[in-house]
Write an enzyme that holds these catalytic residues in place. Sequence first.
Site, short mmCIF file in Angstrom:
data_model
loop_
_atom_site.label_atom_id
_atom_site.label_comp_id
_atom_site.label_asym_id
_atom_site.label_seq_id
_atom_site.Cartn_x
_atom_site.Cartn_y
_atom_site.Cartn_z
N GLY A 87 0.88 -1.69 -0.08
CA GLY A 87 -0.11 -0.07 0.11
C GLY A 87 0.63 1.45 -0.08
O GLY A 87 2.35 1.16 -0.05
N GLY A 89 2.50 3.17 1.53
CA GLY A 89 3.35 3.36 2.85
C GLY A 89 4.12 5.19 2.85
O GLY A 89 4.39 5.47 4.07
N ARG A 90 3.87 5.82 1.95
CA ARG A 90 4.24 7.22 1.88
C ARG A 90 3.71 8.53 1.16
O ARG A 90 4.59 8.95 0.64
CB ARG A 90 6.09 7.69 2.11
N ASP A 122 8.80 5.52 7.89
CA ASP A 122 8.37 7.22 8.86
C ASP A 122 7.40 7.78 7.99
O ASP A 122 7.35 9.12 7.60
CB ASP A 122 9.54 8.07 8.72
N ASP A 245 3.89 -4.91 -7.74
CA ASP A 245 3.16 -3.74 -7.39
C ASP A 245 3.42 -2.09 -7.80
O ASP A 245 2.97 -1.52 -7.61
CB ASP A 245 3.49 -3.82 -5.76
N ASP A 255 7.21 4.43 -10.29
CA ASP A 255 8.05 3.73 -9.68
C ASP A 255 9.70 3.88 -9.94
O ASP A 255 10.30 2.94 -10.51
CB ASP A 255 8.28 2.79 -9.03
#
Length: 480
Positions: A87, A89-90, A122, A245, A255
């Site tokens: 998913g 994440g940032r 983070d 993904d 990406d």
Amino acid sequence: MTIQFPFDNSYARLPDRFFTRQAPVPVDAPKLIALNRPLAEQLGLTLPEDERDLAELFAGNTVPEGAAPLAQVYAGHQFGGWSPQLGDGRAVMLGEVVAPDGRRFDIQLKGAGQTPYSRMGDGRAWLGPVLREYIISEAMAALNIPTTRALAAVETGEIVLREGRMPGAIFTRVASSHIRVGTFQFFAARQDTEALQALLDHTIARHYPEAEGPGGLLDAAIGAQAHLIAQWMGVGFIHGVMNTDNMTLSGETIDYGPCAFMDAYHPNMVFSSIDQFGRYAYANQPQIGAWNLAQLATALLPLMPDREAAIEDFTEAVNGFAARFDAEWHAVLRAKLGLSTEEDDDVALAFDLLDRMAQGGGDFTQTFRALASDDPTRASEAFAAPALLAPWLDAWQARLARDPQNAIERKAAMQAVNPALIPRNHRVEEAIQAAVTGDYAPFHRLTAALAHPFTESSDIGDLQHSPTEAQRVTQTFCGT
């Protein structure tokens, strides 16, 4: 402050289990690095003029009216290993805009803070990966390769901890959608056929309205990926992290973490620091594309009433990827060699050139660009062992003598597909390192030059050169 985004958030109208609704996490002191105004105009955005207001907007501190911020969930095979939940994440998707020409685009902030999918991360990005994605995604667009786009980049005024203390940044990505093979895998793994059907319907309506059912979507995705990967290989691009993904259903490159463009050609070239066994090496990309599409086919099976018949049909479709890719790749190679007609030995001629480049240390970009010049023999100058090219040049000239294009037409056609300039790894790294010290001049110069990759200019000769031994970049990194 005037801000207007033509939002129509269709993905946000899907069931809640497709995402988590979440606003970007504000940052301390945003500062604008770059704004792609031509793209903003194409999207129909009305933006403030003040750089401080722009920085607040593209840092996520100001959320435009009509947005529906969310983090998408998906799964995926990463280097062949199954991860049942991944998913954003940032990243937070602000929403979808409908451009003046009717096309629909996602607008996403990368580095926008922690989400439920951060997996102990983070949720932030440091400056290097943000600038890398900005540079390379816009270079790919200028090279006419399907890609996500860069709308903006901002500093956050915060420190991000990676291998050291790094300046934080946020990247604004534009995509036809962020639907991935892994999105289908997520719901298939949970046997959630209701969600899978909703995703299928949404994807077809958004990308392939002519497709019928799961088989039609699979066929369209196979065609899109065959075209995309052939285009990558035609410019020496190595994605570096072709996980499921990171394969979009739209057929766009997504990406740009550990990606790279080759200097000297070799089929087994790998740059990604996390690809220790060369799974995603340059020459492996077609096979990995087929492997990923097989995972999509598997994820679509629960929607088929006759599973055994569907397995047979889908297997045939995925096995057909090789022929569809070959047709795309061979067309790319013929165009790069200036061949307007087809002969049986054309592909062997092209592969012979690639073999000689691998043996003789030939620079991929410089070799093909020199072949497109008034003096094609200059291509040997791109080789560490120039004598290797001479026999091939004779065979190529003999083939050109049988082609109906005249020399002027051929040169123009070849220069339109063989770039003079690519985002070479050492120049990208130089721009990043300068930016870390506060000097963005190399970044802006490189992005401006890469907007016109097929144009020769004496002003950018240094950007075209292959690296010296001391300048070579042998590894690229994900940035998370």
